[in-house]
Design a protein around this motif. Structure first.
Motif, PDB file in Angstrom:
ATOM      1  N   TYR A 168     -12.788  33.543  61.842  1.00  0.00           N
ATOM      2  CA  TYR A 168     -13.300  32.263  62.076  1.00  0.00           C
ATOM      3  C   TYR A 168     -12.801  31.744  60.558  1.00  0.00           C
ATOM      4  N   GLY A 169     -12.823  31.763  59.591  1.00  0.00           N
ATOM      5  CA  GLY A 169     -12.359  31.903  58.462  1.00  0.00           C
ATOM      6  C   GLY A 169     -11.659  31.542  58.310  1.00  0.00           C
ATOM      7  N   LYS A 170      -9.929  32.544  58.541  1.00  0.00           N
ATOM      8  CA  LYS A 170      -9.248  32.579  58.120  1.00  0.00           C
ATOM      9  C   LYS A 170      -7.839  31.708  57.218  1.00  0.00           C
ATOM     10  N   TYR A 171      -8.630  30.879  57.683  1.00  0.00           N
ATOM     11  CA  TYR A 171      -7.732  29.893  57.197  1.00  0.00           C
ATOM     12  C   TYR A 171      -8.390  28.930  56.429  1.00  0.00           C
ATOM     13  N   HIS A 172      -9.336  29.152  56.098  1.00  0.00           N
ATOM     14  CA  HIS A 172     -10.557  28.668  54.725  1.00  0.00           C
ATOM     15  C   HIS A 172     -10.201  29.169  53.625  1.00  0.00           C
ATOM     16  N   LYS A 173     -10.125  29.053  52.322  1.00  0.00           N
ATOM     17  CA  LYS A 173     -10.479  29.528  51.009  1.00  0.00           C
ATOM     18  C   LYS A 173     -12.043  29.666  50.616  1.00  0.00           C
ATOM     19  N   LEU A 174     -11.959  30.405  51.848  1.00  0.00           N
ATOM     20  CA  LEU A 174     -13.549  30.745  51.372  1.00  0.00           C
ATOM     21  C   LEU A 174     -14.083  32.589  50.862  1.00  0.00           C
ATOM     22  N   SER A 175     -14.733  32.660  50.255  1.00  0.00           N
ATOM     23  CA  SER A 175     -15.333  34.663  49.794  1.00  0.00           C
ATOM     24  C   SER A 175     -16.491  33.977  50.035  1.00  0.00           C
ATOM     25  N   MET A 176     -16.606  35.945  50.585  1.00  0.00           N
ATOM     26  CA  MET A 176     -17.968  35.768  51.321  1.00  0.00           C
ATOM     27  C   MET A 176     -18.455  37.395  50.198  1.00  0.00           C
ATOM     28  N   ALA A 177     -19.354  37.559  50.892  1.00  0.00           N
ATOM     29  CA  ALA A 177     -20.220  38.638  50.045  1.00  0.00           C
ATOM     30  C   ALA A 177     -21.714  39.054  50.863  1.00  0.00           C
ATOM     31  N   LEU A 178     -21.084  40.622  51.164  1.00  0.00           N
ATOM     32  CA  LEU A 178     -22.084  41.378  52.050  1.00  0.00           C
ATOM     33  C   LEU A 178     -22.638  42.372  51.378  1.00  0.00           C
ATOM     34  N   LEU A 179     -24.522  42.149  51.568  1.00  0.00           N
ATOM     35  CA  LEU A 179     -24.852  42.976  50.601  1.00  0.00           C
ATOM     36  C   LEU A 179     -26.819  43.487  50.885  1.00  0.00           C
TER      37      LEU A 179
END
Length: 502
Positions: free
Chosen positions: A95-106
Protein backbone atom coordinates in the motif's frame (compact mmCIF):
# COMPACT_ATOMS: atom_id res chain seq x y z
CA UNK A 1 -19.05 3.25 1.25
CA UNK A 2 -15.76 3.02 -0.62
CA UNK A 3 -12.18 3.87 0.32
CA UNK A 4 -12.44 7.30 -1.32
CA UNK A 5 -15.06 8.24 1.29
CA UNK A 6 -12.52 7.72 4.08
CA UNK A 7 -10.38 10.70 3.07
CA UNK A 8 -7.28 8.74 2.07
CA UNK A 9 -4.71 10.35 -0.24
CA UNK A 10 -4.82 9.85 -4.00
CA UNK A 11 -1.55 7.90 -3.93
CA UNK A 12 -2.91 5.56 -1.29
CA UNK A 13 -6.21 5.09 -3.09
CA UNK A 14 -4.28 4.20 -6.24
CA UNK A 15 -2.32 1.51 -4.40
CA UNK A 16 -5.47 0.11 -2.77
CA UNK A 17 -7.26 -0.06 -6.13
CA UNK A 18 -4.30 -1.83 -7.74
CA UNK A 19 -4.38 -4.35 -4.89
CA UNK A 20 -7.95 -5.21 -5.92
CA UNK A 21 -9.97 -3.53 -3.16
CA UNK A 22 -12.73 -0.96 -3.52
CA UNK A 23 -14.87 -1.17 -0.38
CA UNK A 24 -13.55 -1.19 3.19
CA UNK A 25 -14.44 -3.94 5.64
CA UNK A 26 -16.43 -2.94 8.77
CA UNK A 27 -13.30 -2.70 10.94
CA UNK A 28 -11.56 -0.56 8.31
CA UNK A 29 -14.55 1.77 7.91
CA UNK A 30 -14.77 2.22 11.69
CA UNK A 31 -11.07 2.43 12.57
CA UNK A 32 -9.48 4.47 9.77
CA UNK A 33 -11.28 7.77 10.57
CA UNK A 34 -10.39 7.43 14.26
CA UNK A 35 -6.72 6.87 13.46
CA UNK A 36 -6.73 9.86 11.10
CA UNK A 37 -8.08 12.02 13.94
CA UNK A 38 -5.06 10.95 16.03
CA UNK A 39 -7.21 9.28 18.70
CA UNK A 40 -6.15 6.33 20.81
CA UNK A 41 -8.05 3.24 19.75
CA UNK A 42 -9.11 -0.16 21.12
CA UNK A 43 -10.34 -2.40 18.31
CA UNK A 44 -11.84 -5.81 19.03
CA UNK A 45 -11.83 -7.68 15.74
CA UNK A 46 -11.58 -11.34 14.92
CA UNK A 47 -8.95 -12.56 12.54
CA UNK A 48 -9.66 -12.26 8.83
CA UNK A 49 -11.61 -8.99 9.08
CA UNK A 50 -8.96 -6.80 7.44
CA UNK A 51 -7.71 -5.21 10.64
CA UNK A 52 -4.10 -4.92 9.42
CA UNK A 53 -5.09 -2.50 6.67
CA UNK A 54 -7.19 -0.57 9.19
CA UNK A 55 -3.99 0.75 10.80
CA UNK A 56 -1.52 0.44 7.90
CA UNK A 57 -3.51 2.68 5.51
CA UNK A 58 -3.96 5.71 7.78
CA UNK A 59 -0.41 5.35 9.12
CA UNK A 60 1.00 5.73 5.61
CA UNK A 61 -0.82 9.04 5.12
CA UNK A 62 0.06 10.27 8.63
CA UNK A 63 3.75 9.51 8.15
CA UNK A 64 3.86 11.06 4.66
CA UNK A 65 4.76 14.35 6.33
CA UNK A 66 7.96 14.45 8.34
CA UNK A 67 11.47 13.07 8.25
CA UNK A 68 13.03 10.13 10.08
CA UNK A 69 16.21 10.47 12.12
CA UNK A 70 18.91 7.87 12.73
CA UNK A 71 18.03 5.22 15.34
CA UNK A 72 14.81 7.09 16.15
CA UNK A 73 11.82 5.45 14.43
CA UNK A 74 8.74 7.63 13.97
CA UNK A 75 6.26 4.81 14.53
CA UNK A 76 6.33 1.33 16.06
CA UNK A 77 4.22 -1.74 15.38
CA UNK A 78 4.56 -4.66 17.82
CA UNK A 79 3.68 -8.16 16.61
CA UNK A 80 3.81 -11.42 18.60
CA UNK A 81 5.39 -13.61 15.89
CA UNK A 82 7.81 -13.28 12.99
CA UNK A 83 5.19 -14.42 10.50
CA UNK A 84 2.77 -11.67 11.53
CA UNK A 85 5.53 -9.05 11.50
CA UNK A 86 6.51 -10.13 7.99
CA UNK A 87 2.90 -9.90 6.81
CA UNK A 88 2.55 -6.35 8.14
CA UNK A 89 5.74 -5.48 6.26
CA UNK A 90 4.14 -6.92 3.10
CA UNK A 91 1.12 -4.66 3.65
CA UNK A 92 3.30 -1.57 3.97
CA UNK A 93 5.16 -2.52 0.82
CA UNK A 94 1.91 -3.11 -1.10
CA UNK A 95 0.00 0.00 0.00
CA UNK A 96 2.94 2.37 0.43
CA UNK A 97 4.57 1.92 -2.94
CA UNK A 98 3.69 5.48 -4.02
CA UNK A 99 5.01 7.04 -0.81
CA UNK A 100 8.64 7.70 0.04
CA UNK A 101 8.65 6.02 3.42
CA UNK A 102 11.34 3.82 4.94
CA UNK A 103 10.68 0.66 6.91
CA UNK A 104 12.68 -1.72 9.09
CA UNK A 105 11.78 -5.16 10.41
CA UNK A 106 13.19 -6.33 13.74
CA UNK A 107 12.67 -10.05 14.25
CA UNK A 108 14.74 -12.87 15.64
CA UNK A 109 16.82 -15.06 13.35
CA UNK A 110 18.03 -12.19 11.13
CA UNK A 111 21.54 -10.80 11.43
CA UNK A 112 21.42 -8.02 13.99
CA UNK A 113 24.07 -6.04 12.13
CA UNK A 114 21.79 -5.63 9.09
CA UNK A 115 18.97 -4.41 11.29
CA UNK A 116 21.22 -1.88 13.02
CA UNK A 117 22.34 -0.51 9.62
CA UNK A 118 18.69 -0.02 8.62
CA UNK A 119 17.99 1.83 11.86
CA UNK A 120 21.01 4.08 11.43
CA UNK A 121 19.58 5.35 8.14
CA UNK A 122 16.39 6.37 9.94
CA UNK A 123 13.03 4.65 9.56
CA UNK A 124 9.48 5.91 9.42
CA UNK A 125 7.96 2.54 10.29
CA UNK A 126 9.52 0.02 12.65
CA UNK A 127 7.84 -3.41 12.79
CA UNK A 128 9.18 -5.58 15.60
CA UNK A 129 8.67 -8.50 17.92
CA UNK A 130 9.06 -7.48 21.58
CA UNK A 131 12.06 -9.73 22.30
CA UNK A 132 14.31 -8.43 19.52
CA UNK A 133 13.26 -4.81 20.15
CA UNK A 134 14.17 -5.04 23.84
CA UNK A 135 17.49 -6.66 22.93
CA UNK A 136 18.49 -3.81 20.62
CA UNK A 137 17.23 -1.19 23.07
CA UNK A 138 19.34 -2.64 25.89
CA UNK A 139 22.37 -2.57 23.59
CA UNK A 140 21.78 1.14 22.99
CA UNK A 141 21.12 0.63 19.28
CA UNK A 142 17.69 2.25 19.22
CA UNK A 143 15.89 5.18 20.87
CA UNK A 144 12.12 5.44 21.17
CA UNK A 145 11.71 9.02 22.38
CA UNK A 146 10.71 10.24 18.89
CA UNK A 147 8.09 7.52 18.31
CA UNK A 148 4.71 9.23 18.13
CA UNK A 149 2.53 6.29 17.03
CA UNK A 150 2.40 2.84 18.66
CA UNK A 151 0.41 -0.16 17.42
CA UNK A 152 0.00 -3.21 19.67
CA UNK A 153 -1.35 -5.91 17.38
CA UNK A 154 -2.77 -9.30 18.45
CA UNK A 155 -2.70 -8.23 22.10
CA UNK A 156 -4.34 -11.42 23.35
CA UNK A 157 -1.69 -13.46 21.57
CA UNK A 158 0.96 -11.30 23.25
CA UNK A 159 -0.60 -12.26 26.57
CA UNK A 160 -0.52 -15.97 25.69
CA UNK A 161 3.16 -15.79 24.80
CA UNK A 162 4.20 -13.90 27.93
CA UNK A 163 5.10 -10.60 26.22
CA UNK A 164 2.99 -8.27 28.37
CA UNK A 165 5.86 -7.30 30.75
CA UNK A 166 8.02 -6.41 27.73
CA UNK A 167 5.21 -4.34 26.22
CA UNK A 168 4.73 -2.46 29.49
CA UNK A 169 8.44 -1.65 29.61
CA UNK A 170 8.43 -0.54 25.96
CA UNK A 171 5.46 1.76 26.62
CA UNK A 172 7.33 3.51 29.44
CA UNK A 173 10.14 4.42 27.02
CA UNK A 174 7.81 6.08 24.48
CA UNK A 175 6.67 9.74 24.62
CA UNK A 176 3.59 10.37 26.76
CA UNK A 177 1.90 12.34 23.96
CA UNK A 178 1.98 9.44 21.49
CA UNK A 179 -1.03 7.89 19.76
CA UNK A 180 -1.64 4.24 20.74
CA UNK A 181 -3.71 1.70 18.82
CA UNK A 182 -4.50 -1.67 20.40
CA UNK A 183 -5.95 -4.54 18.36
CA UNK A 184 -7.11 -7.83 19.81
CA UNK A 185 -9.51 -10.66 19.01
CA UNK A 186 -10.51 -10.92 22.68
CA UNK A 187 -10.34 -8.65 25.70
CA UNK A 188 -9.26 -10.67 28.75
CA UNK A 189 -8.73 -8.76 32.04
CA UNK A 190 -4.92 -8.39 31.68
CA UNK A 191 -5.36 -6.73 28.26
CA UNK A 192 -8.06 -4.43 29.67
CA UNK A 193 -5.65 -3.48 32.46
CA UNK A 194 -2.90 -2.77 29.90
CA UNK A 195 -5.24 -0.55 27.88
CA UNK A 196 -6.37 1.37 30.96
CA UNK A 197 -2.77 2.02 31.91
CA UNK A 198 -1.26 3.12 28.60
CA UNK A 199 -4.11 4.46 26.43
CA UNK A 200 -5.56 7.93 26.86
CA UNK A 201 -9.34 8.28 26.49
CA UNK A 202 -9.45 5.62 23.75
CA UNK A 203 -12.24 5.11 21.25
CA UNK A 204 -13.52 1.51 21.45
CA UNK A 205 -14.60 -0.33 18.32
CA UNK A 206 -16.03 -3.83 18.24
CA UNK A 207 -17.02 -5.29 14.89
CA UNK A 208 -17.85 -8.72 16.30
CA UNK A 209 -18.49 -10.12 19.74
CA UNK A 210 -15.22 -11.06 21.50
CA UNK A 211 -14.05 -14.59 20.67
CA UNK A 212 -16.92 -15.11 18.24
CA UNK A 213 -16.43 -17.19 15.15
CA UNK A 214 -16.84 -15.68 11.70
CA UNK A 215 -20.46 -16.00 10.51
CA UNK A 216 -19.20 -16.59 6.97
CA UNK A 217 -17.71 -19.91 8.09
CA UNK A 218 -19.86 -23.04 8.04
CA UNK A 219 -18.71 -25.12 11.02
CA UNK A 220 -19.27 -28.80 11.72
CA UNK A 221 -18.09 -31.47 14.15
CA UNK A 222 -17.35 -34.98 12.90
CA UNK A 223 -17.35 -37.88 15.37
CA UNK A 224 -14.46 -40.19 14.56
CA UNK A 225 -12.34 -42.95 16.00
CA UNK A 226 -8.71 -41.89 16.51
CA UNK A 227 -7.51 -44.52 14.05
CA UNK A 228 -9.91 -43.35 11.33
CA UNK A 229 -8.94 -39.67 11.28
CA UNK A 230 -6.80 -40.03 8.17
CA UNK A 231 -9.65 -41.70 6.27
CA UNK A 232 -12.07 -38.90 7.16
CA UNK A 233 -9.55 -36.24 6.08
CA UNK A 234 -9.14 -37.95 2.71
CA UNK A 235 -12.92 -38.09 2.22
CA UNK A 236 -13.19 -34.36 2.89
CA UNK A 237 -10.31 -33.54 0.52
CA UNK A 238 -11.91 -35.63 -2.24
CA UNK A 239 -15.40 -34.18 -1.72
CA UNK A 240 -14.90 -31.05 -3.84
CA UNK A 241 -12.75 -29.85 -6.71
CA UNK A 242 -10.43 -26.85 -6.42
CA UNK A 243 -10.29 -26.95 -2.62
CA UNK A 244 -7.64 -24.93 -0.82
CA UNK A 245 -7.31 -26.50 2.62
CA UNK A 246 -5.31 -25.97 5.80
CA UNK A 247 -5.21 -28.92 8.22
CA UNK A 248 -4.23 -28.16 11.83
CA UNK A 249 -2.61 -30.68 14.18
CA UNK A 250 -1.66 -30.23 17.84
CA UNK A 251 1.78 -31.81 17.48
CA UNK A 252 4.65 -31.23 15.10
CA UNK A 253 5.24 -34.98 14.73
CA UNK A 254 1.67 -35.45 13.54
CA UNK A 255 2.06 -32.57 11.06
CA UNK A 256 5.02 -34.35 9.49
CA UNK A 257 3.38 -37.79 9.49
CA UNK A 258 0.09 -36.59 8.02
CA UNK A 259 1.75 -34.48 5.30
CA UNK A 260 3.89 -37.44 4.19
CA UNK A 261 0.89 -39.76 4.24
CA UNK A 262 -1.17 -37.40 2.08
CA UNK A 263 1.69 -37.04 -0.40
CA UNK A 264 1.91 -40.82 -0.73
CA UNK A 265 -1.80 -40.86 -1.58
CA UNK A 266 -1.33 -38.34 -4.38
CA UNK A 267 -2.44 -35.11 -2.67
CA UNK A 268 -0.50 -31.91 -3.43
CA UNK A 269 0.34 -31.23 0.22
CA UNK A 270 2.96 -29.31 2.17
CA UNK A 271 3.74 -28.73 5.82
CA UNK A 272 4.66 -25.90 8.18
CA UNK A 273 5.68 -26.28 11.81
CA UNK A 274 8.11 -25.00 14.40
CA UNK A 275 10.95 -27.42 13.61
CA UNK A 276 11.35 -25.87 10.15
CA UNK A 277 13.67 -22.90 9.67
CA UNK A 278 12.08 -19.63 8.64
CA UNK A 279 13.15 -19.75 5.00
CA UNK A 280 11.60 -23.21 4.60
CA UNK A 281 8.35 -22.05 6.18
CA UNK A 282 8.19 -19.06 3.84
CA UNK A 283 8.89 -21.33 0.87
CA UNK A 284 6.00 -23.64 1.83
CA UNK A 285 3.66 -20.68 2.30
CA UNK A 286 4.66 -19.34 -1.12
CA UNK A 287 3.87 -22.72 -2.70
CA UNK A 288 0.47 -22.69 -1.02
CA UNK A 289 -0.26 -19.09 -2.04
CA UNK A 290 0.74 -19.76 -5.64
CA UNK A 291 -1.45 -22.87 -5.85
CA UNK A 292 1.33 -25.34 -6.56
CA UNK A 293 0.01 -27.18 -3.49
CA UNK A 294 -3.58 -26.96 -2.28
CA UNK A 295 -3.26 -28.73 1.08
CA UNK A 296 -1.13 -27.29 3.90
CA UNK A 297 -0.71 -29.26 7.13
CA UNK A 298 0.22 -26.91 9.97
CA UNK A 299 0.82 -26.66 13.69
CA UNK A 300 -0.53 -23.81 15.83
CA UNK A 301 2.65 -21.82 15.31
CA UNK A 302 1.03 -20.93 11.97
CA UNK A 303 -2.57 -20.52 13.14
CA UNK A 304 -2.35 -16.75 13.48
CA UNK A 305 0.41 -16.23 10.96
CA UNK A 306 -1.13 -17.43 7.70
CA UNK A 307 -2.92 -14.84 5.58
CA UNK A 308 -3.77 -16.51 2.29
CA UNK A 309 -6.60 -15.49 -0.01
CA UNK A 310 -9.04 -18.14 -1.10
CA UNK A 311 -8.64 -20.75 1.64
CA UNK A 312 -11.90 -22.66 1.26
CA UNK A 313 -11.59 -25.24 4.05
CA UNK A 314 -9.99 -25.64 7.44
CA UNK A 315 -9.79 -29.09 9.03
CA UNK A 316 -8.95 -29.48 12.70
CA UNK A 317 -7.33 -32.91 12.60
CA UNK A 318 -6.92 -32.50 16.37
CA UNK A 319 -9.33 -30.56 18.56
CA UNK A 320 -7.26 -27.61 19.85
CA UNK A 321 -6.20 -27.71 23.49
CA UNK A 322 -7.03 -24.00 23.98
CA UNK A 323 -10.45 -22.65 22.89
CA UNK A 324 -8.96 -19.40 21.54
CA UNK A 325 -6.88 -21.43 19.09
CA UNK A 326 -10.09 -22.77 17.56
CA UNK A 327 -11.23 -19.25 16.64
CA UNK A 328 -7.87 -18.38 15.13
CA UNK A 329 -7.51 -21.66 13.26
CA UNK A 330 -10.85 -21.48 11.49
CA UNK A 331 -10.22 -17.79 10.85
CA UNK A 332 -7.86 -18.80 8.05
CA UNK A 333 -10.96 -19.32 5.89
CA UNK A 334 -13.96 -17.07 5.34
CA UNK A 335 -11.71 -14.02 5.13
CA UNK A 336 -12.72 -10.58 3.84
CA UNK A 337 -16.34 -11.58 3.28
CA UNK A 338 -15.67 -14.89 1.49
CA UNK A 339 -17.42 -18.13 2.46
CA UNK A 340 -15.52 -20.93 4.18
CA UNK A 341 -15.93 -24.34 5.78
CA UNK A 342 -14.39 -25.62 9.02
CA UNK A 343 -14.51 -29.26 10.10
CA UNK A 344 -13.30 -30.51 13.47
CA UNK A 345 -12.60 -34.21 14.05
CA UNK A 346 -13.80 -35.17 17.53
CA UNK A 347 -12.83 -38.34 19.41
CA UNK A 348 -14.17 -39.53 22.75
CA UNK A 349 -11.38 -37.80 24.68
CA UNK A 350 -12.15 -34.42 23.04
CA UNK A 351 -15.55 -33.91 24.71
CA UNK A 352 -14.31 -31.42 27.30
CA UNK A 353 -12.21 -29.46 24.80
CA UNK A 354 -15.14 -29.09 22.39
CA UNK A 355 -17.41 -28.05 25.24
CA UNK A 356 -14.92 -25.28 26.15
CA UNK A 357 -14.80 -24.12 22.52
CA UNK A 358 -18.59 -23.88 22.34
CA UNK A 359 -18.72 -21.95 25.62
CA UNK A 360 -16.18 -19.47 24.24
CA UNK A 361 -17.92 -18.82 20.92
CA UNK A 362 -21.36 -18.89 22.54
CA UNK A 363 -22.95 -21.33 20.14
CA UNK A 364 -23.41 -25.04 19.59
CA UNK A 365 -21.48 -26.37 16.59
CA UNK A 366 -23.64 -28.85 14.64
CA UNK A 367 -22.58 -32.47 14.19
CA UNK A 368 -22.23 -33.86 10.68
CA UNK A 369 -22.22 -37.42 9.39
CA UNK A 370 -21.32 -36.41 5.83
CA UNK A 371 -17.83 -37.90 6.00
CA UNK A 372 -17.92 -40.28 8.97
CA UNK A 373 -20.74 -42.55 7.80
CA UNK A 374 -22.47 -42.37 11.20
CA UNK A 375 -25.97 -41.20 12.11
CA UNK A 376 -26.70 -37.49 12.22
CA UNK A 377 -25.90 -35.89 15.54
CA UNK A 378 -26.99 -32.30 14.88
CA UNK A 379 -28.89 -31.89 18.15
CA UNK A 380 -26.96 -34.29 20.37
CA UNK A 381 -24.86 -32.94 23.25
CA UNK A 382 -21.11 -33.45 23.29
CA UNK A 383 -21.28 -35.72 26.31
CA UNK A 384 -23.56 -38.20 24.53
CA UNK A 385 -21.26 -38.25 21.53
CA UNK A 386 -18.30 -38.94 23.77
CA UNK A 387 -20.12 -41.82 25.48
CA UNK A 388 -21.03 -43.42 22.19
CA UNK A 389 -17.51 -43.01 20.88
CA UNK A 390 -16.19 -44.60 24.06
CA UNK A 391 -18.59 -47.54 23.69
CA UNK A 392 -17.35 -48.02 20.14
CA UNK A 393 -13.71 -48.15 21.26
CA UNK A 394 -11.73 -51.41 21.22
CA UNK A 395 -11.42 -51.36 25.01
CA UNK A 396 -15.21 -51.29 25.47
CA UNK A 397 -15.78 -54.01 22.87
CA UNK A 398 -13.19 -56.22 24.56
CA UNK A 399 -15.30 -56.25 27.73
CA UNK A 400 -18.47 -57.36 25.89
CA UNK A 401 -19.46 -61.01 25.28
CA UNK A 402 -21.62 -62.36 22.54
CA UNK A 403 -24.90 -63.90 23.87
CA UNK A 404 -24.07 -67.30 22.43
CA UNK A 405 -20.86 -67.57 24.42
CA UNK A 406 -22.18 -66.31 27.75
CA UNK A 407 -23.68 -69.62 28.92
CA UNK A 408 -20.61 -71.60 27.90
CA UNK A 409 -18.40 -69.21 29.85
CA UNK A 410 -20.61 -69.57 32.94
CA UNK A 411 -20.43 -73.39 32.72
CA UNK A 412 -16.66 -73.30 32.49
CA UNK A 413 -16.49 -71.03 35.50
CA UNK A 414 -18.66 -73.38 37.60
CA UNK A 415 -16.56 -76.39 36.61
CA UNK A 416 -13.39 -74.62 37.57
CA UNK A 417 -14.49 -73.52 41.06
CA UNK A 418 -13.73 -76.78 42.99
CA UNK A 419 -10.24 -76.93 41.55
CA UNK A 420 -9.27 -73.57 43.11
CA UNK A 421 -7.67 -73.90 46.56
CA UNK A 422 -8.59 -71.30 49.13
CA UNK A 423 -4.96 -70.26 49.60
CA UNK A 424 -4.63 -69.39 45.94
CA UNK A 425 -6.95 -66.40 46.38
CA UNK A 426 -4.82 -65.06 49.21
CA UNK A 427 -1.67 -65.60 47.20
CA UNK A 428 -3.08 -63.52 44.36
CA UNK A 429 -3.71 -60.41 46.44
CA UNK A 430 -0.07 -59.26 46.84
CA UNK A 431 0.42 -59.65 43.09
CA UNK A 432 -2.55 -57.36 42.42
CA UNK A 433 -1.21 -54.84 44.88
CA UNK A 434 2.12 -54.85 43.08
CA UNK A 435 0.41 -54.08 39.78
CA UNK A 436 -1.49 -51.07 41.12
CA UNK A 437 1.44 -48.61 40.78
CA UNK A 438 1.87 -49.73 37.18
CA UNK A 439 -1.79 -49.01 36.43
CA UNK A 440 -1.44 -45.58 38.04
CA UNK A 441 1.65 -44.87 35.95
CA UNK A 442 -0.21 -45.83 32.80
CA UNK A 443 -3.13 -43.58 33.77
CA UNK A 444 -0.79 -40.64 34.32
CA UNK A 445 0.89 -41.24 31.00
CA UNK A 446 -2.48 -41.37 29.22
CA UNK A 447 -3.42 -38.01 30.72
CA UNK A 448 -0.34 -36.40 29.18
CA UNK A 449 1.93 -36.21 32.24
CA UNK A 450 4.65 -38.28 30.62
CA UNK A 451 6.72 -36.80 27.78
CA UNK A 452 5.41 -37.56 24.31
CA UNK A 453 7.49 -39.56 21.83
CA UNK A 454 9.72 -37.46 19.57
CA UNK A 455 8.73 -39.25 16.39
CA UNK A 456 6.51 -41.96 15.01
CA UNK A 457 7.17 -44.75 12.58
CA UNK A 458 4.98 -45.69 9.65
CA UNK A 459 3.94 -48.76 11.61
CA UNK A 460 2.40 -46.47 14.23
CA UNK A 461 0.35 -44.50 11.71
CA UNK A 462 -3.32 -44.59 12.61
CA UNK A 463 -2.74 -45.59 16.24
CA UNK A 464 -3.85 -43.30 19.00
CA UNK A 465 -0.81 -41.20 20.01
CA UNK A 466 0.00 -40.19 23.55
CA UNK A 467 -1.09 -36.66 24.36
CA UNK A 468 1.39 -33.90 24.80
CA UNK A 469 0.58 -31.46 27.60
CA UNK A 470 0.56 -27.83 26.35
CA UNK A 471 3.50 -25.71 27.42
CA UNK A 472 2.95 -23.41 30.42
CA UNK A 473 2.58 -19.73 29.45
CA UNK A 474 5.95 -18.80 30.92
CA UNK A 475 7.71 -21.01 28.41
CA UNK A 476 5.74 -19.94 25.34
CA UNK A 477 7.89 -16.87 24.65
CA UNK A 478 10.95 -19.11 24.58
CA UNK A 479 9.11 -21.50 22.25
CA UNK A 480 8.20 -18.63 19.97
CA UNK A 481 11.85 -17.59 19.76
CA UNK A 482 13.02 -21.12 19.09
CA UNK A 483 10.26 -21.98 16.62
CA UNK A 484 12.04 -21.78 13.31
CA UNK A 485 15.02 -19.43 13.42
CA UNK A 486 15.47 -17.51 10.16
CA UNK A 487 18.43 -19.41 8.73
CA UNK A 488 17.73 -18.86 5.05
CA UNK A 489 17.87 -15.86 2.72
CA UNK A 490 15.86 -12.81 3.66
CA UNK A 491 12.84 -12.40 1.31
CA UNK A 492 12.77 -9.38 -0.96
CA UNK A 493 9.89 -7.67 0.78
CA UNK A 494 11.93 -7.38 4.00
CA UNK A 495 14.17 -4.67 2.52
CA UNK A 496 14.82 -1.60 4.62
CA UNK A 497 12.84 0.77 2.40
CA UNK A 498 10.08 0.79 -0.14
CA UNK A 499 8.41 3.17 -2.54
CA UNK A 500 9.86 5.15 -5.36
CA UNK A 501 7.46 8.04 -5.33
CA UNK A 502 4.61 8.72 -7.66
Amino acid sequence: MNFADLGLSDELLRAVTEAGYSEPTPIQAAAIPQVQMMRDLIAIAQTGTGKTASFVLPMIDILAEGRARARMPRSLILEPTRELAAQVAENFEKYGKYHKLSMALLIGGVQMGDQVKALEKGVDVLIATPGRLMDLFQRGKIMLNDCKLLVIDEADRMLDMGFIPDIEEICTKLPNDRQTLLFSATMPPPIKKLADKFLSNPKSIEVARPASANLNITQALIKVDERKKGDVVRRILRSEDDMSTIIFCNRKTMVRDLAKSLKRDGFASGEIHGDMDQSSRIAELDRFKSGSINVLVASDVAARGIDVKGVSHVINYDTPWHPDDYVHRIGRTGRAGAKGHAYTLVTAKDAEAIDNVQKLIGTQIPWSDAFSGGASRAAAPVEAAAEEAAEASPEARKGRKRPGRAKADEAKAEAAKPAKPAKAEKAEKPAKAEKAPRREARAERDEGDAPAPRGRSRRDEGREPEREAPRPPRYQQQDAEEDGAWNGPVPGFLSASFGTGS
